[in-house]
Design a protein around this motif. Structure first.
Motif, PDB file in Angstrom:
ATOM      1  N   ILE A 107       1.059  -1.249   0.151  1.00 62.74           N
ATOM      2  CA  ILE A 107       0.012   0.000   0.024  1.00 62.74           C
ATOM      3  C   ILE A 107       0.757   1.117   0.052  1.00 62.74           C
ATOM      4  O   ILE A 107       1.942   1.360   0.895  1.00 62.74           O
ATOM      5  CB  ILE A 107      -0.984   0.057   1.240  1.00 62.74           C
ATOM      6  N   TYR A 109       1.490   5.100   0.678  1.00 54.67           N
ATOM      7  CA  TYR A 109       0.806   6.156   1.425  1.00 54.67           C
ATOM      8  C   TYR A 109       1.367   7.449   1.339  1.00 54.67           C
ATOM      9  O   TYR A 109       2.693   7.709   1.709  1.00 54.67           O
ATOM     10  CB  TYR A 109       0.786   5.784   2.811  1.00 54.67           C
ATOM     11  N   LEU A 145       3.081  -0.946   3.882  1.00 55.36           N
ATOM     12  CA  LEU A 145       2.923   0.460   3.819  1.00 55.36           C
ATOM     13  C   LEU A 145       4.078   0.793   3.188  1.00 55.36           C
ATOM     14  O   LEU A 145       5.352   0.441   3.584  1.00 55.36           O
ATOM     15  CB  LEU A 145       2.497   1.127   4.640  1.00 55.36           C
ATOM     16  N   VAL A 276      -2.664  -0.665  -3.466  1.00 56.76           N
ATOM     17  CA  VAL A 276      -3.507   0.527  -3.083  1.00 56.76           C
ATOM     18  C   VAL A 276      -2.753   1.849  -3.062  1.00 56.76           C
ATOM     19  O   VAL A 276      -1.622   1.816  -2.518  1.00 56.76           O
ATOM     20  CB  VAL A 276      -4.301   0.215  -1.914  1.00 56.76           C
ATOM     21  N   HIS A 278      -3.062   5.533  -1.330  1.00 58.73           N
ATOM     22  CA  HIS A 278      -3.789   6.273  -0.300  1.00 58.73           C
ATOM     23  C   HIS A 278      -3.240   7.801  -0.395  1.00 58.73           C
ATOM     24  O   HIS A 278      -2.031   7.897  -0.282  1.00 58.73           O
ATOM     25  CB  HIS A 278      -3.647   5.844   0.916  1.00 58.73           C
ATOM     26  N   SER A 313      -8.365   1.492  -7.373  1.00 52.84           N
ATOM     27  CA  SER A 313      -7.568   1.217  -6.172  1.00 52.84           C
ATOM     28  C   SER A 313      -6.888   2.383  -5.479  1.00 52.84           C
ATOM     29  O   SER A 313      -6.062   2.302  -4.858  1.00 52.84           O
ATOM     30  CB  SER A 313      -6.276   0.611  -6.723  1.00 52.84           C
ATOM     31  N   TYR A 718      -8.848   1.542   8.746  1.00 51.86           N
ATOM     32  CA  TYR A 718      -8.365   1.593   7.032  1.00 51.86           C
ATOM     33  C   TYR A 718      -8.205   0.405   6.191  1.00 51.86           C
ATOM     34  O   TYR A 718      -8.652   0.284   5.170  1.00 51.86           O
ATOM     35  CB  TYR A 718      -7.087   2.424   7.102  1.00 51.86           C
ATOM     36  N   VAL A 719      -7.600  -0.577   6.947  1.00 48.86           N
ATOM     37  CA  VAL A 719      -7.243  -1.944   6.201  1.00 48.86           C
ATOM     38  C   VAL A 719      -8.496  -2.409   5.986  1.00 48.86           C
ATOM     39  O   VAL A 719      -8.889  -2.898   4.709  1.00 48.86           O
ATOM     40  CB  VAL A 719      -6.406  -2.649   7.075  1.00 48.86           C
ATOM     41  N   TYR A 723      -8.700  -0.323   2.516  1.00 52.14           N
ATOM     42  CA  TYR A 723      -7.613  -0.854   1.715  1.00 52.14           C
ATOM     43  C   TYR A 723      -8.091  -2.084   1.205  1.00 52.14           C
ATOM     44  O   TYR A 723      -7.852  -2.429  -0.148  1.00 52.14           O
ATOM     45  CB  TYR A 723      -6.288  -1.045   2.691  1.00 52.14           C
ATOM     46  N   GLN A 724      -8.526  -3.057   1.766  1.00 50.57           N
ATOM     47  CA  GLN A 724      -8.858  -4.334   1.228  1.00 50.57           C
ATOM     48  C   GLN A 724     -10.053  -4.110   0.259  1.00 50.57           C
ATOM     49  O   GLN A 724      -9.617  -4.797  -0.937  1.00 50.57           O
ATOM     50  CB  GLN A 724      -9.484  -5.208   2.342  1.00 50.57           C
TER      51      GLN A 724
END
Length: 867
Positions: A107, A109, A145, A276, A278, A313, A718-719, A723-724
């Motif tokens: 992920i 960020y 992350l 993902v 963010h 995503s 968040y996950v 995120y998932q």
């Protein structure tokens, strides 16, 4: 003499203690107490001189002393144990690894600032501290992350005060070689360099520095590189230091350059590609354009297809509840930069449409970074429940025809990284009483098992530490204001460790109302000097260098604190930072927050106070609006009667004084104020040695707010919530050479083209008598003209509930209507039944939305047809 050249000489550590270098470079030490204690024990005097910076400490210790440490078996054993502990932390499975293979492999960020430690000053306030806590908890939880930001040459400014109490700013230049950073290099040893084209044939080059935040790598882009011209070298000069083209270029480098940096990092380390992305606030929004450019250039997708694939995503978090807090640029300014070839495959007009305020009340000539962020992300959130409500209202123009509650912006309430912000003494109490796990602090509810006397004694100990720190800092601040030592004897007796201590520290924009406490100076003075239950105030905060109104608030407050009559009871401390906060939060009995509601998005300072056993005294705004329960502090009433700004401040200041006089202070001292007694009136009842009600509130706060305000809880939210689902959407969009993204893009184009013709021709109902009763079944029939669309392209639903006099439906329930008959010529009958479940005025309506399994919500396209 002045040196004509300066460079950094690296410390070479003897082999037995060589792991100290790795321990110093990994910023886990900033929240891992045993590692900090290890460094402090190497040389306590130099530890203080280094300002608790392990890397700086190692540079200060002489070669001879290092040899002596390496020859000491006890030291070597501790160093080896600490290194082994770090290795275990970095490698062992944690919470995230229990989620299985379906969890995102990586992920990304993105944030414009990160507040991890005062040693790496790349933060200005709450946004950066939140981002730092996000990375730390992601590390603790094992979330894969990768952080992406900018490396500012001067960070944010250092604050001091002039003799007349006006804020002064200085910008000490940082040397990356002296920071816990590693320059990313190619296999041949050359520095990695990414580039962006700029107008007039110029280019923007950047190096990439890596900080290790536990398990999480943080990539920071630095434009101060030899290949840039002077203007380009200065793009990463300071945080929020410029406007116009300067700010725009920072955000282009952060977003577009950040994606390029990620790709290089993937190539060099073998890290999986992020599933993902963010976007933490609109500053980083251009990352979406770079991803679209990648897809169009390498995968042969057109604009609509690449947009659909990228959105699937992407997660966007908004942090501001006011339009003025959003970056907005002239649209032609954006065109000027993109015409230089920033994204050669992407139509510039399409980029401009993403940020255009083409809604009621917007300015179509403006490019809005938050609007672009929302249009580039399939999932979006605010940072507290109330902020989610405010955000849905603020951005409702993007979803015309929808109720504010239906705008697809959810919320994840911020949290704070407990190991960073909890005082070691509270941490020790937790380990002894809440469970053995020093990292997680175990069972917060076991706070009730701690004796009142022990907790009260610890709270005094924390207050003593704050008083000592305030005296030291205040003396230093006065010397910088030009005072002589002979004038400063009074600073040795500032504050009293047995007086109720209230803290207030944050950025100083006007809406946070630093000076609300000064609304009635005489009443405040009476509270400070009360003969039986006095209060004392510790205040800190920086105003943005361009915000003269904020600076004037600081000046007004400091001039009040300079009064010899009260200066022993109220102090303003310049240069608020993470180091100051570590003493301030635990040492205050009460944390004060009085913003203009609802202009505080979340506000996490009160959370940091709460995990240390402080009680909150706050306007019901941000996180406090959802977590105040009557026993964890006090709510300052707000003026919700349409009062003018002046009247509102008067009303709310008066409410604050009243709470302090009649509730907060008497409870702290274990007394009650007699009915009718004024601010200086007599108290009734004997004072308790340990104020049992106050201590019970501390226990309640620790037990209930402790888990709720934890950044671990936030990151888990968040996950699971964002995120998932984003990873699943992204995988689906990318599968089979982007077949789903292509289908969605084509379908969206078809639906948008057909939607103006969609209408509900007629609605009728059956099944209720002339006098409807609870339990009756209402059959709703809707005749809908779909023209070129098929029934599977739409969702037809009935919304029903209590109908107000204005016919607005409140507390609506929803039911889908199914296709009952094809009436020909693109007309269909949709039908369904609902049960009347309430008495009183009842109403219903029928609505039509686009329907596709690839959409995250029925409101995603912003299309709706109402009956």
């Amino acid at each position: 003499m002045k040196a004509i050249r300066r460079f950094t000489v690296r410390t070479v550590l003897p082999e037995p203690i060589a792991p100290l270098a790795r321990l110093a470079k990994n910023l886990r030490w900033s929240w891992h107490l045993p590692t900090r204690e290890l460094f402090a024990a190497l040389n306590p005097e130099l530890w203080e001189e280094s300002r608790h910076d392990p890397l700086s400490l190692l540079g200060l210790i002489s070669r001879e002393e290092l040899q002596g440490l390496a020859a000491d078996p006890a030291v070597v054993k501790k160093v080896q144990a600490a290194a082994a502990n770090l290795d275990k932390y970095l490698q062992e499975p944690r919470w995230y690894q229990s989620l299985g293979a379906e969890a995102p492999a990586c992920i990304a960020y993105f944030s414009p600032e990160f507040g991890i430690t005062e040693v790496l000053p790349q933060y200005s306030g709450g946004l950066g501290i939140l981002a730092g806590d996000h990375l730390k908890s992601a590390s603790d939880l094992g979330v894969p992350l990768v952080g992406v930001g900018l490396l500012y040459q001067a960070g944010y400014f250092k604050q001091s005060l002039s003799r007349d109490a006006w804020q002064q700013e200085t910008y000490p230049i940082l040397d990356p070689d002296n920071l816990p950073l590693t320059l990313l290099r190619e296999e041949d040893g050359s520095a990695v360099q990414i580039s962006l084209p700029l107008p007039n044939g110029r280019q923007l080059l950047a190096h990439i520095w890596r900080a290790d935040v536990g398990r999480v790598p943080l990539l920071l882009l630095d434009s101060n590189v030899p290949g840039n011209d002077d203007a380009a070298r200065g793009i990463t000069d300071r945080l929020y230091g410029g406007g116009g083209d300067h700010r725009l270029q920072q955000e282009l480098l952060l977003g577009m350059g950040g994606v390029k940096a990620l790709r290089v990092y993937q190539r060099l380390t073998g890290t999986p590609a992020p599933e993902v992305f963010h976007t933490n606030e609109g500053h980083a929004g251009f990352l979406g354009i770079e991803r679209i450019q990648e897809l169009m250039a390498t995968s042969g997708l057109n604009w609509a297809e690449a947009l659909a694939a990228g959105r699937a995503s992407t997660v966007f978090t908004t942090h501001t509840p006011v339009p003025a807090g959003i970056d907005r640029f002239d649209a032609e300014q954006i065109r000027h930069f993109f015409d230089a070839g920033l994204a050669p495959s992407v139509p510039v007009d399409s980029v401009l449409e993403l940020g255009r305020e083409d809604y009621e009340g917007g300015d179509p000539a403006v490019f809005n970074m938050a609007v672009m962020g929302l249009r580039l992300a399939q999932r979006a959130n605010g940072v507290a429940k109330l902020h989610g409500v405010v955000s849905r209202e603020m951005f409702a123009g993007l979803w015309p025809g929808f109720d504010h509650s239906e705008v697809p912006i959810t919320s994840v309430t911020n949290g704070v990284h407990v190991p960073t912000w909890v005082d070691p003494r509270i941490g020790q109490l937790a380990r002894e009483n809440f469970g053995p796990d020093a990292e997680e602090y175990g069972r917060w509810d076991l706070a009730y098992n701690v004796s009142d006397e022990k907790l009260w004694s610890l709270r005094r100990e924390l207050r003593v530490s704050l008083v000592e720190d305030v005296r030291r800092r205040l003396r230093s601040a006065w010397k910088k204001r030009g005072a002589a030592d002979a004038e400063l004897a009074w600073t040795d007796s500032v504050l009293d460790p047995d007086v109720l201590t209230i803290g207030f520290a944050r950025r100083v924009p006007t809406y946070k109302r630093l000076t609300l406490m000064l609304r009635d100076p005489e009443r405040l003075k009476a509270l400070l000097l009360h003969p039986e239950h006095p209060i004392q105030l510790v205040i800190a905060g920086k105003s943005h260098p361009a915000d003269d109104a904020g600076k004037k608030m600081i000046q007004d407050l400091v001039r009040f604190t300079d009064d010899p009559e009260v200066r022993h009871r109220i102090a303003f401390l310049p240069n608020y930072d993470i180091a100051m906060a570590r003493t301030l939060f635990p040492g205050c009995d009460v944390w004060l927050n009085n913003p203009l509601r609802p202009l505080e998005a979340c506000g996490t300072s009160g959370m940091k106070a709460a995990i240390n056993g402080s009680l909150n005294l706050s306007v019901l705004d941000g996180w406090w609006d959802e977590m105040y329960d009557g026993e964890n502090g006090w709510a300052i009433p707000t003026a919700n009667n349409g009062a003018s700004p002046e009247e509102r401040d008067d009303i709310e200041a008066s409410a604050l004084y009243e709470l302090l006089e009649r509730n907060v202070a008497p409870r702290f001292y274990g007394t009650t104020v007699a009915e009718g007694a004024g601010a200086a009136g007599p108290s009734s009842g004997a004072r308790e040695a340990v104020p049992t009600h106050w201590v019970s509130m501390i226990k309640h706060t620790l037990a209930n707010l402790g888990p709720a305000v934890s950044a671990d809880r936030m990151v888990q939210d968040y996950v699971q919530k964002l995120y998932q689902p984003a990873a699943i959407s992204g995988r689906k969009a990318n599968a089979s050479e982007f077949a789903s993204a292509k289908d969605l893009a084509a379908w969206t184009t078809k639906v948008r083209g057909a939607w103006p013709q969609i209408h509900v021709e007629h609605v009728d109902s059956a099944g209720v008598s002339g006098e409807p009763q609870i339990g009756d079944t209402l059959t709703v029939n809707a005749y809908v003209a779909l023209h070129d669309l098929a029934p599977e392209d739409v969702l037809v639903e009935v919304a029903y509930g209590r109908a107000e006099e204005s016919d607005h439906i409140t507390d609506a329930s929803l039911a889908e209507l199914g296709v009952a008959e094809d009436l020909g010529n693109g007309r269909y009958l949709f039908s369904g039944s609902v049960q009347i479940d309430r008495s009183g005025s009842f109403g219903y309506t029928v609505r039509v939305f686009p329907k596709n399994s690839a959409l995250a919500s029925k409101a995603e396209l912003g299309l709706v047809t109402n009956a």
